[in-house]
Scaffold this motif. Structure first.
Motif, PDB file in Angstrom:
ATOM      1  N   ALA A   1      89.548 -15.571 -27.404  1.00 23.73           N
ATOM      2  CA  ALA A   1      88.138 -15.210 -27.578  1.00 23.73           C
ATOM      3  C   ALA A   1      87.530 -14.649 -26.300  1.00 23.73           C
ATOM      4  N   ASP A   2      88.121 -14.958 -25.148  1.00 24.10           N
ATOM      5  CA  ASP A   2      87.608 -14.424 -23.883  1.00 24.10           C
ATOM      6  C   ASP A   2      87.713 -12.907 -23.826  1.00 24.10           C
ATOM      7  N   LEU A   3      88.568 -12.335 -24.657  1.00 25.20           N
ATOM      8  CA  LEU A   3      88.704 -10.875 -24.706  1.00 25.20           C
ATOM      9  C   LEU A   3      87.542 -10.221 -25.435  1.00 25.20           C
ATOM     10  N   TRP A   4      86.648 -11.023 -25.966  1.00 18.52           N
ATOM     11  CA  TRP A   4      85.430 -10.523 -26.599  1.00 18.52           C
ATOM     12  C   TRP A   4      84.202 -10.810 -25.720  1.00 18.52           C
ATOM     13  N   ASP A   5      84.430 -11.282 -24.500  1.00 19.11           N
ATOM     14  CA  ASP A   5      83.337 -11.641 -23.591  1.00 19.11           C
ATOM     15  C   ASP A   5      82.761 -10.369 -22.970  1.00 19.11           C
ATOM     16  N   GLU A   6      81.454 -10.160 -23.122  1.00 18.80           N
ATOM     17  CA  GLU A   6      80.816  -8.935 -22.659  1.00 18.80           C
ATOM     18  C   GLU A   6      80.841  -8.772 -21.146  1.00 18.80           C
ATOM     19  N   GLN A   7      81.095  -9.858 -20.401  1.00 17.85           N
ATOM     20  CA  GLN A   7      81.155  -9.716 -18.946  1.00 17.85           C
ATOM     21  C   GLN A   7      82.356  -8.876 -18.516  1.00 17.85           C
ATOM     22  N   TYR A   8      83.350  -8.722 -19.425  1.00 16.04           N
ATOM     23  CA  TYR A   8      84.527  -7.916 -19.114  1.00 16.04           C
ATOM     24  C   TYR A   8      84.445  -6.522 -19.736  1.00 16.04           C
ATOM     25  N   ALA A   9      83.279  -6.121 -20.200  1.00 15.60           N
ATOM     26  CA  ALA A   9      83.126  -4.821 -20.860  1.00 15.60           C
ATOM     27  C   ALA A   9      83.667  -3.702 -19.973  1.00 15.60           C
ATOM     28  N   GLY A  10      84.506  -2.874 -20.558  1.00 10.78           N
ATOM     29  CA  GLY A  10      85.105  -1.769 -19.811  1.00 10.78           C
ATOM     30  C   GLY A  10      86.255  -2.167 -18.930  1.00 10.78           C
ATOM     31  N   ASN A  11      86.609  -3.444 -18.928  1.00  9.05           N
ATOM     32  CA  ASN A  11      87.684  -3.942 -18.075  1.00  9.05           C
ATOM     33  C   ASN A  11      88.783  -4.648 -18.863  1.00  9.05           C
ATOM     34  N   ILE A  12      88.810  -4.441 -20.178  1.00  9.30           N
ATOM     35  CA  ILE A  12      89.778  -5.115 -21.049  1.00  9.30           C
ATOM     36  C   ILE A  12      90.833  -4.119 -21.521  1.00  9.30           C
ATOM     37  N   LEU A  13      92.092  -4.521 -21.436  1.00 12.02           N
ATOM     38  CA  LEU A  13      93.200  -3.727 -21.967  1.00 12.02           C
ATOM     39  C   LEU A  13      93.750  -4.436 -23.195  1.00 12.02           C
ATOM     40  N   MET A  14      93.876  -3.697 -24.286  1.00  9.12           N
ATOM     41  CA  MET A  14      94.297  -4.280 -25.556  1.00  9.12           C
ATOM     42  C   MET A  14      95.590  -3.617 -26.023  1.00  9.12           C
ATOM     43  N   PHE A  15      96.382  -4.346 -26.810  1.00 12.21           N
ATOM     44  CA  PHE A  15      97.613  -3.793 -27.370  1.00 12.21           C
ATOM     45  C   PHE A  15      97.322  -2.516 -28.169  1.00 12.21           C
ATOM     46  N   ASN A  16      98.174  -1.532 -27.994  1.00  9.76           N
ATOM     47  CA  ASN A  16      98.067  -0.315 -28.787  1.00  9.76           C
ATOM     48  C   ASN A  16      99.105  -0.313 -29.916  1.00  9.76           C
ATOM     49  N   ASN A  17      99.221  -1.436 -30.593  1.00  8.39           N
ATOM     50  CA  ASN A  17     100.007  -1.489 -31.831  1.00  8.39           C
ATOM     51  C   ASN A  17      99.359  -2.486 -32.773  1.00  8.39           C
ATOM     52  N   SER A  18      99.466  -2.202 -34.051  1.00 17.26           N
ATOM     53  CA  SER A  18      98.667  -2.921 -35.039  1.00 17.26           C
ATOM     54  C   SER A  18      99.016  -4.398 -35.158  1.00 17.26           C
TER      55      SER A  18
END
Length: 410
Positions: free
Chosen positions: A178-195
């Motif tokens: 859920a920390d990957l949805w934290d707005e304090q990291y906006a623009g600084n999150i890298l997410m998997f590019n596969n479904s």
């Protein structure tokens, strides 16, 4: 006299053999690698065979940083040329094979993709008589759900997903997906590019199964990904190495072995297994049904299961080997790594991918594509409106010209 000459030649051969080969029944390929002597490694020499091997990026010991060059060692031992290329996701590998754009002899898909490829007749049954080192694979990883009859696969490496983060760029270490949805990291999150991997993260956050059973379940979880998208800097696969090592992002998600590599290159990075659980994947060596070099491919797979080769690969890439005989000889740093060999508490929360039904798989493909093009800020809709306005203007201008022409006729 003839008998004497034969005995003399035999004595010379024995005296010139490496001591390790004489004592342990091995053949020395180079100073770092010895292989089983009771396997005919040279039966294809002189036949001008080239094997096309398709593997994940950064997923084999390649000779850099004083490591073993596994491909070169195999070529030297067997006389078989290897054309080694890489992919960055199961989906891109599958698409390449399905299109028929290239022929491969050995591929290394993950568990759920293995099941899909088996069901579609894309893999060739293995002759395990040509892969005696299969005995080195732990019992726990044989007859798996993705290959229940153990006809098509030899496990290569195990990995888990988790969060990698830059300790100098976050105030508090993340503990949850859920920390990957934290707005304090906006623009600084890298997410998997596969479904599948991206979906799994959202499913963990939502308390859902990583293996959806209905299109409706897919739709519900993908809404989580839509909500996250405005915060994501980029959807990445191997691009994560440069971004995290170079300090271009604060937090990302990837595979455990690659995390070890990134942390080695940038000590400011750290890893955490999220409290909700992680995905455990098994990547397996397989032979595509279109291969024309089945026995040579099986020789390559057997070579990859040699103890010295398994050790070289595991120590170079940092992933977890499915061979206990290899784990016993690993260097202490990797053997004691909590990333490569997580605690029982972490293992209890691990989940594995299973093959999805066609309906669910199709829905995931569609919704993933829609999510990637989705823009919560509305720019996508603005572009569409702009396009419609341009079309309307063009139609209006055509109408005006036609109207003017009609008036001139009178």
């Amino acid at each position: 006299m003839k008998r004497f000459v034969i005995l003399l030649l035999t004595a010379v051969l024995v005296l010139t053999m490496p001591l390790s080969a004489f004592a342990a029944g091995t053949i020395e390929v180079n100073e770092d690698v010895s292989v089983s002597a009771d396997y005919d490694w040279t039966r294809f020499k002189g036949q001008n065979i080239t094997l096309n091997v398709y593997n994940w990026g950064e997923y084999i010991s390649n000779g850099s940083d004083d490591s073993v060059d596994v491909v070169s060692a195999f070529e030297k031992l067997t006389g078989i040329k290897v054309n080694y290329t890489t992919f960055d996701s199961n989906e891109s590998m599958y698409a390449k094979l399905k299109s028929g754009a290239a022929d491969y002899d050995v591929v290394v898909p993950s568990d759920y993709m293995v099941a899909k490829m088996i069901s579609e007749g894309m893999l060739m049954p293995l002759n395990y008589d040509n892969i005696p080192n299969f005995q080195n694979i732990d019992e726990n990883y044989r007859f798996a759900d993705y290959d229940p009859e153990n006809k098509y696969t030899v496990p290569y490496m195990l990995c888990t997903t988790g969060i990698i983060y830059n300790t100098t760029m976050v105030d508090k270490a993340p503990t949850s997906w859920a920390d990957l949805w934290d707005e304090q990291y906006a623009g600084n999150i890298l997410m998997f590019n596969n479904s599948r991997d991206a979906y799994a993260i959202a499913a963990f956050k939502a308390g859902k199964s990583i293996n959806p059973e209905s299109p409706e379940e897919v739709d519900e979880v993908v809404e989580e990904l839509k909500a996250q998208k405005p915060l994501v800097q980029a959807y990445v696969m191997d691009e994560i190495f440069d971004k995290m090592i170079g300090g271009e992002a604060a937090i990302g998600v990837y595979y455990s072995g690659d995390a070890i590599t990134m942390i080695d290159d940038n000590p400011d990075l750290a890893w955490v297994f999220p409290e909700e659980g992680s995905v455990l994947s098994v990547d397996s060596m397989c032979i595509p049904a279109t291969s024309e070099h089945e026995e040579a491919a099986e020789m390559f797979i057997n070579f990859m299961c040699e103890v010295d080769i398994g050790k070289a690969n595991a120590e170079y890439i940092g992933y977890t080997t499915p061979m206990e005989v290899v784990r016993e000889v690993l260097d202490d740093e990797l053997k004691n790594s909590e990333i490569a060999f997580p605690s029982e508490e972490v293992e209890e929360k691990e989940a594995v991918f299973t093959a999805l039904s066609d309906d669910v798989n199709n829905e995931l493909d569609v919704k993933w594509s829609e999510m990637k093009s989705y823009d919560e800020g509305g720019s996508g809709y603005l572009f569409l409106l702009l396009l419609l306005a341009m079309l309307a203007l063009a139609c209006f201008n055509i109408w005006r010209k036609l109207r003017r022409k009609t008036r001139n006729m009178y």
